[in-house]
Design a protein around this motif. Structure first.
Motif, PDB file in Angstrom:
ATOM      1  N   VAL A  34      44.288  22.737  60.520  1.00  0.00           N
ATOM      2  CA  VAL A  34      43.078  22.739  61.342  1.00  0.00           C
ATOM      3  C   VAL A  34      42.927  24.057  62.077  1.00  0.00           C
ATOM      4  O   VAL A  34      43.915  24.647  62.551  1.00  0.00           O
ATOM      5  N   GLY A  35      41.716  24.514  62.174  1.00  0.00           N
ATOM      6  CA  GLY A  35      41.428  25.722  62.933  1.00  0.00           C
ATOM      7  C   GLY A  35      40.299  25.494  63.917  1.00  0.00           C
ATOM      8  O   GLY A  35      39.443  24.627  63.708  1.00  0.00           O
ATOM      9  N   TRP A  36      40.332  26.249  64.986  1.00  0.00           N
ATOM     10  CA  TRP A  36      39.224  26.291  65.934  1.00  0.00           C
ATOM     11  C   TRP A  36      38.553  27.662  65.823  1.00  0.00           C
ATOM     12  O   TRP A  36      39.233  28.687  65.830  1.00  0.00           O
ATOM     13  N   PHE A  37      37.247  27.642  65.742  1.00  0.00           N
ATOM     14  CA  PHE A  37      36.448  28.852  65.655  1.00  0.00           C
ATOM     15  C   PHE A  37      35.400  28.802  66.763  1.00  0.00           C
ATOM     16  O   PHE A  37      35.108  27.756  67.319  1.00  0.00           O
ATOM     17  N   ARG A  38      34.811  29.949  67.026  1.00  0.00           N
ATOM     18  CA  ARG A  38      33.715  29.957  67.984  1.00  0.00           C
ATOM     19  C   ARG A  38      32.659  30.956  67.536  1.00  0.00           C
ATOM     20  O   ARG A  38      32.952  31.909  66.810  1.00  0.00           O
ATOM     21  N   GLN A  39      31.451  30.721  67.988  1.00  0.00           N
ATOM     22  CA  GLN A  39      30.365  31.639  67.689  1.00  0.00           C
ATOM     23  C   GLN A  39      29.460  31.726  68.905  1.00  0.00           C
ATOM     24  O   GLN A  39      28.895  30.720  69.346  1.00  0.00           O
ATOM     25  N   ALA A  40      29.353  32.924  69.419  1.00  0.00           N
ATOM     26  CA  ALA A  40      28.462  33.200  70.536  1.00  0.00           C
ATOM     27  C   ALA A  40      27.133  33.703  69.986  1.00  0.00           C
ATOM     28  O   ALA A  40      27.068  34.195  68.851  1.00  0.00           O
ATOM     29  N   PRO A  41      26.069  33.602  70.772  1.00  0.00           N
ATOM     30  CA  PRO A  41      24.759  34.075  70.305  1.00  0.00           C
ATOM     31  C   PRO A  41      24.806  35.531  69.858  1.00  0.00           C
ATOM     32  O   PRO A  41      25.399  36.376  70.532  1.00  0.00           O
ATOM     33  N   ALA A  42      24.221  35.783  68.716  1.00  0.00           N
ATOM     34  CA  ALA A  42      24.121  37.130  68.154  1.00  0.00           C
ATOM     35  C   ALA A  42      25.479  37.715  67.778  1.00  0.00           C
ATOM     36  O   ALA A  42      25.591  38.934  67.570  1.00  0.00           O
ATOM     37  N   LYS A  43      26.488  36.892  67.708  1.00  0.00           N
ATOM     38  CA  LYS A  43      27.818  37.375  67.303  1.00  0.00           C
ATOM     39  C   LYS A  43      28.296  36.595  66.087  1.00  0.00           C
ATOM     40  O   LYS A  43      27.847  35.479  65.831  1.00  0.00           O
ATOM     41  N   GLU A  44      29.235  37.191  65.375  1.00  0.00           N
ATOM     42  CA  GLU A  44      29.794  36.508  64.222  1.00  0.00           C
ATOM     43  C   GLU A  44      30.807  35.455  64.665  1.00  0.00           C
ATOM     44  O   GLU A  44      31.420  35.556  65.725  1.00  0.00           O
ATOM     45  N   ARG A  45      30.989  34.480  63.812  1.00  0.00           N
ATOM     46  CA  ARG A  45      31.993  33.459  64.058  1.00  0.00           C
ATOM     47  C   ARG A  45      33.382  34.100  64.028  1.00  0.00           C
ATOM     48  O   ARG A  45      33.654  34.978  63.197  1.00  0.00           O
ATOM     49  N   GLU A  46      34.237  33.657  64.927  1.00  0.00           N
ATOM     50  CA  GLU A  46      35.591  34.202  64.967  1.00  0.00           C
ATOM     51  C   GLU A  46      36.599  33.085  65.143  1.00  0.00           C
ATOM     52  O   GLU A  46      36.317  32.064  65.772  1.00  0.00           O
ATOM     53  N   ALA A  47      37.761  33.314  64.570  1.00  0.00           N
ATOM     54  CA  ALA A  47      38.851  32.348  64.700  1.00  0.00           C
ATOM     55  C   ALA A  47      39.448  32.446  66.088  1.00  0.00           C
ATOM     56  O   ALA A  47      39.660  33.539  66.617  1.00  0.00           O
ATOM     57  N   VAL A  48      39.719  31.300  66.673  1.00  0.00           N
ATOM     58  CA  VAL A  48      40.298  31.238  68.010  1.00  0.00           C
ATOM     59  C   VAL A  48      41.768  30.809  67.937  1.00  0.00           C
ATOM     60  O   VAL A  48      42.634  31.430  68.537  1.00  0.00           O
ATOM     61  N   ALA A  49      42.025  29.749  67.207  1.00  0.00           N
ATOM     62  CA  ALA A  49      43.382  29.211  67.091  1.00  0.00           C
ATOM     63  C   ALA A  49      43.462  28.374  65.822  1.00  0.00           C
ATOM     64  O   ALA A  49      42.430  27.938  65.289  1.00  0.00           O
ATOM     65  N   ALA A  50      44.672  28.163  65.358  1.00  0.00           N
ATOM     66  CA  ALA A  50      44.855  27.369  64.149  1.00  0.00           C
ATOM     67  C   ALA A  50      46.225  26.718  64.184  1.00  0.00           C
ATOM     68  O   ALA A  50      47.155  27.210  64.849  1.00  0.00           O
ATOM     69  N   THR A  51      46.342  25.622  63.454  1.00  0.00           N
ATOM     70  CA  THR A  51      47.620  24.919  63.385  1.00  0.00           C
ATOM     71  C   THR A  51      47.841  24.389  61.982  1.00  0.00           C
ATOM     72  O   THR A  51      46.899  24.032  61.277  1.00  0.00           O
ATOM     73  N   SER A  52      49.085  24.347  61.585  1.00  0.00           N
ATOM     74  CA  SER A  52      49.444  23.727  60.319  1.00  0.00           C
ATOM     75  C   SER A  52      49.350  22.209  60.443  1.00  0.00           C
ATOM     76  O   SER A  52      49.115  21.678  61.536  1.00  0.00           O
ATOM     77  N   TRP A  53      49.582  21.510  59.336  1.00  0.00           N
ATOM     78  CA  TRP A  53      49.436  20.057  59.349  1.00  0.00           C
ATOM     79  C   TRP A  53      50.374  19.411  60.353  1.00  0.00           C
ATOM     80  O   TRP A  53      50.059  18.370  60.945  1.00  0.00           O
TER      81      TRP A  53
END
Length: 128
Positions: A34-53
């Motif tokens: 699982v990963g967490w991503f974020r996207q702010a207005p006018a910005k590209e999506r970016e990875a924030v954090a991730a975890t294995s199973w």
């Protein structure tokens, strides 16, 4: 088909905390990274954090290291993102994503294209 639903977003003052949840249904969540991503207005999506199973391998983007933690409770089919010391620049829509890995590897993934399933997102707004 795996369904993901994020919750826990909201409005918080700078320096505050929020805990996001990503609840899964439809499949055995313990087979998914699982990963967490974020996207702010006018910005590209970016990875924030991730975890294995298993939660045994985790990743944090440099801009959240020391402030955010990721955890999972496979018995509850939920992954969490604890966000502390929030800054106005953390304002974005936060998405969780999942990729089926089974239990044969303990990898995390940081590219959006690595993931198959996405939630609808939850808004996080940090006021200064």
């Amino acid at each position: 088909q795996l369904q993901l639903v994020e919750s826990g977003g909201g409005l918080v003052q700078a320096g505050g905390s929020l805990k996001l949840s990503c609840a899964a249904s439809g499949r055995t969540f313990s087979n998914y990274a699982v990963g967490w991503f974020r996207q702010a207005p006018a910005k590209e999506r970016e990875a924030v954090a991730a975890t294995s199973w298993s939660g045994g391998s985790t990743y944090f983007a440099d801009f959240v290291k020391g402030r955010f933690t990721i955890s999972r409770d496979n018995a509850k089919n939920t992954v969490y993102l604890q966000m502390n010391s929030l800054k106005p620049e953390d304002t974005a829509v936060y998405y969780c994503a999942a990729r089926r890995t089974g239990n044969s590897n303990n990898y995390y993934y940081t590219l959006g294209t690595d993931y198959t399933y996405w939630g609808q997102g939850t808004q996080v707004t940090v006021s200064s």
